[in-house]
Scaffold this active site. Structure first.
Site, PDB file in Angstrom:
ATOM      1  N   GLU A  94       0.831  -1.207   0.000  1.00  0.00           N
ATOM      2  CA  GLU A  94       0.000   0.000   0.000  1.00  0.00           C
ATOM      3  C   GLU A  94       0.866   1.258   0.000  1.00  0.00           C
ATOM      4  O   GLU A  94       0.537   2.259  -0.650  1.00  0.00           O
ATOM      5  CB  GLU A  94      -0.941  -0.014   1.199  1.00  0.00           C
ATOM      6  N   GLU A 100      -4.118  -9.593   4.003  1.00  0.00           N
ATOM      7  CA  GLU A 100      -4.979  -9.268   5.148  1.00  0.00           C
ATOM      8  C   GLU A 100      -6.182 -10.198   5.278  1.00  0.00           C
ATOM      9  O   GLU A 100      -6.598 -10.538   6.394  1.00  0.00           O
ATOM     10  CB  GLU A 100      -5.466  -7.812   5.043  1.00  0.00           C
TER      11      GLU A 100
END
Length: 672
Positions: free
Chosen positions: A494, A514
């Site tokens: 990210e 995740e």
């Protein structure tokens, strides 16, 4: 201490090839462990072990096979890699066997006369440009190498036990070392998974000054408490107390030798405690043992142990023996301290640290005391290194013990570097890369997240707070390029997404794992890729919902990665070139997403076959759709923050985070 051009040694092009044939003199304990580390990192390396007796050579070679078998059994190494470790390995009683070595490491007993004889035997057989290093923990290079014909090719490379696993290695800077020698060794170590720490050429260097005097001080406290009690109090500072470690390492003779050396060089206050000469093994407890220690005795022990840590640390910095960041990092990864001594000082605060040092000065006259304001010792960057290349700031993420994972401290240091230089006309832009060759960034530390389970508002705010660096990157005029030196996971990917451009090593890869924890990526992954790379939307659907990995080469085909490199220095050069190419143009993430590729239903299984949470996948899909429809980037990111908060309230998140902390595989079949 001679400064080196780059804090990150992989930035510079190599001046010598990686070692092809290494000789190790001494087949006792640490020599074979050093050899196993090198063979594991460089399987095609030829390795020759030399000793005066056959038995240790046979035991050492058998140890290579045993280590490799255990690594295969634990899934740390393939059978092919294990074969590479045990091939090209020779043991010999004859120094002539090292004739073709380009690097010889001496790992013999800590006797100056013996080591000097070894160096003479080595020099008589190897080429003039072959490197020679000593694994001594205390003897200065100036003493070791003074009789060598070519001392410029020699220095100390001090490994820490167990050398095949402990990442730290001290590389000693001394006046006769040839230009470029230390940079070459630092590059070799960094490229092979070690963490090189450069120190000055003084007795015991940097980390043994901490460890040896920590142990010596513990022995001097034996009149106040037992070894078990002292170890119990020391457990507040370290994972294993000094007496337990001394038993483990048979370290009493080492303390006698090293502290005698320091006493002869720097004063009688370093003289080893007399008890070391009369005890072979201490009555020490195991780490974590419950031991009753009276409060007043515990306070006295605590102050004394903190005092010696603070005293040695300020002396190391005042005399330029080592750098603050290396000192704290080395104490954690090499010596097992829970916190570095400078961070401990900061935790105590100025008044309390001053009190501890003043008491230590009274109890131990002659020991070093601060030469500057106490707070000045803990003001340094801990988690990033900064280099300058062609008007570009290279920011290297450096948390080797966490595979360069992001946390608040690292995030704030990156921001501080950018804010300090983004208005500087002499700086064209920035490159963010990772330390070493394995990991760019392993994601974001879970940190406070377990305490936020069940609180959607607090978890969403946590995601907003963690996005402060990324939000700043979104608004910058100067370009920031991510140079992926290894894998980028979760929050690390990210971070890379929010840079103006991504370049990568050809063997790098990316993943958004995740969902395997039952949570959603909270700082942009459900938003940004669909606005930056809409043609790769289907790729990101798989990465988000099934934790699919993508290789750098495939990411390059989709335009996610803008360039590939085969060598670390070439990667940085490519990133710097991208900064200059982008410096004149506008950038930024599209305010509105294009048409979203269909989210074709998937079964709740990861690419690896692991069962996933159908509820978490449904939350994610809704967030992706809503974010794609949002009119602005800010609105879309806010949808992502809230979705992350909602995921924190699911049974899947509780199970996933519990499994992570307990180091087990989560079972989402019970949570939905």
């Amino acid at each position: 201490m001679t400064p080196h051009r780059y804090a990150n040694p992989l930035i510079a092009p190599p001046t010598r090839p990686m070692p092809r044939h290494v000789g190790i003199v001494g087949a006792g304990t640490i020599g074979p462990d050093i050899g196993y580390y090198l063979k594991s990192a460089l399987p095609n390396l030829s390795l020759t072990l030399v000793d005066v007796a056959q038995a240790p050579l046979d035991a050492a070679i058998a140890r290579f096979g045993e280590y490799a078998r255990k690594a295969v059994a634990r899934g740390k190494m393939s059978a092919v890699q294990a074969d590479g470790v045990t091939q090209g390995l020779v043991g010999s009683l004859d120094y002539d066997a090292i004739a073709g070595c380009d690097w010889v490491i001496e790992a013999a007993t800590e006797r100056l006369d013996l080591k000097r004889r070894i160096f003479a035997d080595v020099e008589a057989r190897v080429a003039p440009d072959a490197l020679v290093t000593s694994n001594t923990s205390s003897l200065p290079a100036a003493r070791l190498f003074e009789a060598m014909r070519h001392p410029e090719r020699a220095t100390v490379t001090h490994f820490f036990a167990p050398a095949w696993r402990n990442p730290a290695v001290e590389v000693i800077d001394w006046p006769l070392a040839a230009p470029g020698l230390l940079d070459h060794l630092r590059r070799v170590f960094t490229a092979t998974g070690k963490v090189p720490l450069t120190t000055a050429d003084v007795p015991c260097f940097m980390l043994d000054r901490i460890f040896d005097n920590w142990c010596n001080e513990a022995a001097m406290l034996l009149g106040q408490a037992s070894a078990r009690q002292i170890d119990a109090v020391a457990g507040e500072f370290v994972h294993a107390g000094p007496f337990f470690v001394l038993n483990l390492a048979h370290g009493n003779p080492i303390i006698i030798e090293t502290n005698t050396l320091q006493a002869e060089e720097e004063g009688e206050h370093y003289r080893p405690a007399t008890v070391f000469g009369s005890v072979e093994r201490w009555l020490a407890g195991a780490p974590g043992d419950r031991v009753d220690v009276p409060a007043d005795a515990a306070a006295s022990i605590r102050d004394r142990l903190a005092g010696v840590l603070f005293s040695q640390s300020v002396d190391i910095l005042d005399r330029g023996i080592g750098r603050a960041a290396d000192l704290d990092l080395g104490c954690r990864i090499a010596l097992g301290f829970r916190r570095g001594p400078l961070d401990l000082m900061r935790d105590q605060g100025e008044a309390q640290a001053a009190r501890i040092l003043e008491r230590f000065a009274r109890e131990r006259p002659g020991m070093p005391m601060p030469r500057q304001a106490i707070a000045g010792y803990w003001r340094f960057r801990r988690y990033v290194e900064v280099d300058d290349v062609d008007q570009v700031k290279i920011v290297t993420l450096r948390r080797p013990e966490a595979r360069n994972a992001l946390h608040d401290g690292m995030t704030d240091e990156i921001l501080e570097v950018i804010r300090t230089h983004e208005r500087d006309a002499a700086v064209r832009g920035f490159v963010i890369t990772g330390d070493g060759t394995k990991a760019f960034c392993a994601g974001a530390d879970i940190g406070r997240f377990p305490s936020l389970l069940g609180d959607a508002h607090a978890a969403a705010q946590y995601a907003r707070d963690c996005s402060r660096l990324l939000a700043h990157l979104d608004t910058m005029d100067k370009p920031v390029v991510a140079a992926l030196n290894g894998f980028a996971l979760g929050g690390g990917f990210e971070l890379a997404m929010r840079c103006r451009s991504i370049v990568a090593m050809r063997d790098a890869w990316m993943q958004l794992p995740e969902i395997t924890l039952g949570i959603l990526p909270g700082i942009g992954a459900m938003v940004v890729p669909y606005r930056r790379w809409p043609a790769a939307a289907a790729v990101f659907h798989g990465m988000l919902r099934r934790a699919e990995k993508i290789s750098a080469t495939r990411a390059h085909e989709f335009g996610i990665v803008d360039g590939l490199a085969d060598e670390p220095h070439a990667l940085v050069a490519l990133a710097v070139a991208r900064v200059h190419a982008l410096a004149a143009g506008a950038g930024g993430i599209a305010g509105r997403a294009g048409a979203l590729a269909p989210l074709v239903p998937v079964e709740p299984f990861a690419e690896s076959g692991m069962a996933l949470s159908a509820e978490a996948i449904a939350l994610m899909e809704a967030a992706i759709r809503d974010a794609a429809a949002a009119p602005t980037l800010a609105d879309a990111l806010e949808i992502g923050y809230r979705a992350f908060g909602a995921s924190a309230c699911t049974a899947a998140a509780r199970e996933g985070i519990a499994a992570f902390t307990e180091r087990r595989r989560p079972d989402f079949t019970r949570t939905g």
